[in-house]
Design an enzyme around this catalytic site. Structure first.
Site, PDB file in Angstrom:
ATOM      1  CG  ASP A   1     -10.772 -14.426   3.414  1.00 31.01           C
ATOM      2  OD1 ASP A   1     -10.050 -14.577   2.415  1.00 31.01           O
ATOM      3  OD2 ASP A   1     -11.703 -13.599   3.458  1.00 31.01           O
TER       4      ASP A   1
ATOM      5  CG  ASP B   1     -14.904 -15.870   0.756  1.00 29.72           C
ATOM      6  OD1 ASP B   1     -14.533 -15.746   1.920  1.00 29.72           O
ATOM      7  OD2 ASP B   1     -15.344 -14.934   0.067  1.00 29.72           O
TER       8      ASP B   1
ATOM      9  CE  LYS C   1     -20.562  -8.777  -3.371  1.00 31.20           C
ATOM     10  NZ  LYS C   1     -19.388  -7.995  -3.149  1.00 31.20           N
TER      11      LYS C   1
HETATM   12  P1  GTP Z   1     -15.082  -8.358   6.101  1.00 32.58           P
HETATM   13  O1  GTP Z   1     -14.876  -7.213   7.060  1.00 32.58           O
HETATM   14  O2  GTP Z   1     -16.062  -9.369   6.649  1.00 32.58           O
HETATM   15  O3  GTP Z   1     -15.365  -7.951   4.691  1.00 32.58           O
HETATM   16  O4  GTP Z   1     -13.717  -9.200   6.021  1.00 32.58           O
HETATM   17  P2  GTP Z   1     -12.218  -8.781   5.676  1.00 32.58           P
HETATM   18  O5  GTP Z   1     -12.059  -7.353   5.316  1.00 32.58           O
HETATM   19  O6  GTP Z   1     -11.383  -9.285   6.789  1.00 32.58           O
HETATM   20  O7  GTP Z   1     -11.946  -9.716   4.440  1.00 32.58           O
HETATM   21  P3  GTP Z   1     -12.002  -9.459   2.880  1.00 32.58           P
HETATM   22  O8  GTP Z   1     -12.645 -10.661   2.293  1.00 32.58           O
HETATM   23  O9  GTP Z   1     -12.581  -8.159   2.573  1.00 32.58           O
HETATM   24  O10 GTP Z   1     -10.452  -9.426   2.532  1.00 32.58           O
HETATM   25  C1  GTP Z   1      -9.766 -10.487   1.868  1.00 32.58           C
HETATM   26  C2  GTP Z   1      -8.478 -10.840   2.615  1.00 32.58           C
HETATM   27  O11 GTP Z   1      -7.659  -9.678   2.719  1.00 32.58           O
HETATM   28  C3  GTP Z   1      -8.733 -11.330   4.026  1.00 32.58           C
HETATM   29  O12 GTP Z   1      -7.891 -12.439   4.270  1.00 32.58           O
HETATM   30  C4  GTP Z   1      -8.378 -10.148   4.902  1.00 32.58           C
HETATM   31  O13 GTP Z   1      -7.831 -10.529   6.158  1.00 32.58           O
HETATM   32  C5  GTP Z   1      -7.330  -9.423   4.065  1.00 32.58           C
HETATM   33  N1  GTP Z   1      -7.395  -7.964   4.263  1.00 32.58           N
HETATM   34  C6  GTP Z   1      -8.498  -7.178   4.053  1.00 32.58           C
HETATM   35  N2  GTP Z   1      -8.222  -5.891   4.356  1.00 32.58           N
HETATM   36  C7  GTP Z   1      -6.918  -5.873   4.767  1.00 32.58           C
HETATM   37  C8  GTP Z   1      -6.047  -4.825   5.224  1.00 32.58           C
HETATM   38  O14 GTP Z   1      -6.428  -3.649   5.318  1.00 32.58           O
HETATM   39  N3  GTP Z   1      -4.768  -5.182   5.568  1.00 32.58           N
HETATM   40  C9  GTP Z   1      -4.315  -6.467   5.485  1.00 32.58           C
HETATM   41  N4  GTP Z   1      -3.052  -6.717   5.870  1.00 32.58           N
HETATM   42  N5  GTP Z   1      -5.108  -7.480   5.066  1.00 32.58           N
HETATM   43  C10 GTP Z   1      -6.394  -7.189   4.706  1.00 32.58           C
END
Ligand code: GTP
Length: 364
Positions: free
Chosen positions: A117, A227, A168
């Protein structure tokens, strides 16, 4: 084009999160498929990886994200692409998927891990070289930002070794302006630090162990970094990219509407008379725009339709969505895929409309 003779360079792309902060747009598409100036984020990522000599990408996703990626088929740009799927109902977090993909990643070479992302101009070649030179276990791309208070900030010691992370920090109290850019190079020894079969956070559980061992290194990157976690950041990423490519954008030929650059219009866009498009408007494929429409600082996904006398400022309109004539759409509204806003409807600033929902009463 960069390539390391005899070595296969692999990248694991984390794209299995639920993108809750981007709802309702993310209810019907994973974050990594959001279009940035009319091209899916994942395609931008693939292009950059290929440019830096990466041969293989492993997409760490959940089953639904795999379905959407298979359906949309973003061009692989010459990469070999594999999927590694998190177990049903048990997402593995940001480190668990690395352990799960251990066989695909192999033990021969350091590999890249990146968040699916981020829209970033990361020099992966430099990241790998820094990693190899410093004998690090993990090398993190660091990006300089003006206000680090929303991010994981690093404190560096000699040799760009990372001393600690501060999540943060309050405004003005961060030890540096350098933040974790969400892209790393890891040595295969890191597999041994990640427990198998459960959710593991790389930031909270794995990096602190590597800091302890004195083998977590930072590598500064220059250039664009965004991001797209929240709607405002998603709009900002489109805006920044429009700015950076604006010298290459030529004014689209249209006699009916006024175009105020920078603007990106995809194929098949229809513009009605007296409409003003831009600055900072990204209009997807086959979008139909009526008469007397104004669009600034907004993204309209493909196949959407905006009827006459509508003003959009700071708005995202999802794929196939419809905005009726004279609808009054407030600043920062998010209209998800296939939603319909009837004519003359008023949506107050920051309203959100779920996918396929029809709005026939004002949101005050
Ligand atoms: P929010 O629910 O809005 O916080 O988004 P997110 O959890 O999809 O994104 P976050 O910024 O927390 O995670 C960073 C990256 O890791 C993103 O590209 C997510 O798709 C990926 N990611 C987060 N949690 C997982 C998971 O449990 N499994 C996998 N395969 N990817 C994950």
């Amino acid at each position: 084009m960069y390539s390391i003779i005899g070595e296969t360079v692999k990248a694991l792309i984390l794209a299995g999160g639920f993108a809750t902060r981007l709802r309702p747009l993310s209810c019907s598409r994973p974050k990594t498929l959001f279009p940035i100036v009319n091209k899916p984020l994942l395609q931008w990522i693939f292009e950059r990886l290929v440019h830096d000599g990466v041969d293989e990408a492993i997409l760490a996703v959940n089953a639904l994200t795999q379905f959407y990626i298979r359906q949309q088929k973003p061009p692989k740009c010459g990469l070999r692409v594999h999927f590694s799927i998190d177990p049903h109902k048990s997402p593995l977090g940001t480190a668990g998927p690395i352990r799960k993909a251990e066989k695909l990643l192999g033990h021969n070479e350091p590999f890249i891990v990146l968040n699916g992302d981020i829209f970033a101009d990361i020099d992966y070649k430099k990241l790998i070289e820094t990693h190899k030179k410093t004998n690090a276990l993990a090398t993190i791309a660091l990006c300089r930002v003006e206000d680090p208070s929303r991010f994981g900030v690093v404190e560096l010691c000699e040799g760009d070794c990372i001393k600690r992370f501060i999540e943060k920090p309050p405004k003005g109290q961060a030890p540096s302006n350098l933040i974790n850019a969400g892209a790393y190079v890891l040595s295969p020894e890191v597999f041994g630090l990640i427990p198998e079969g459960r959710a593991v956070s790389i930031e909270r559980e794995i990096f602190p162990q590597i800091v302890e061992a004195g083998r977590l290194v930072g590598c500064r990157i220059n250039g664009l970094w965004m991001d797209i976690g929240k709607p405002a950041e998603y709009l900002e990423a489109n805006k920044l990219l429009l700015d950076s490519i604006s010298p290459t954008i030529s004014k689209p030929q249209t006699s009916s509407a006024e175009i105020r650059l920078p603007v990106a219009l995809d194929q098949g866009v229809v513009l009605g008379e007296n409409s003003v498009i831009g600055p900072y408007a990204v209009i997807g494929k086959n979008v139909k725009i009526g008469k007397n429409v104004t669009i600034t600082n907004s993204v309209v996904f493909s196949d959407a339709e905006i009827a006459d006398d509508v003003q959009l400022h700071g708005v995202v309109v999802g794929e196939g969505a419809y905005i009726g004539r004279h609808a009054n759409i407030g600043y920062g509204c998010i209209i998800a895929d296939q939603a319909k806003v009837r004519e003359n409807i008023y949506l107050r600033d920051g309203s959100t409309v779920c996918p396929a929902k029809e709005i026939s009463e004002n949101i005050l």
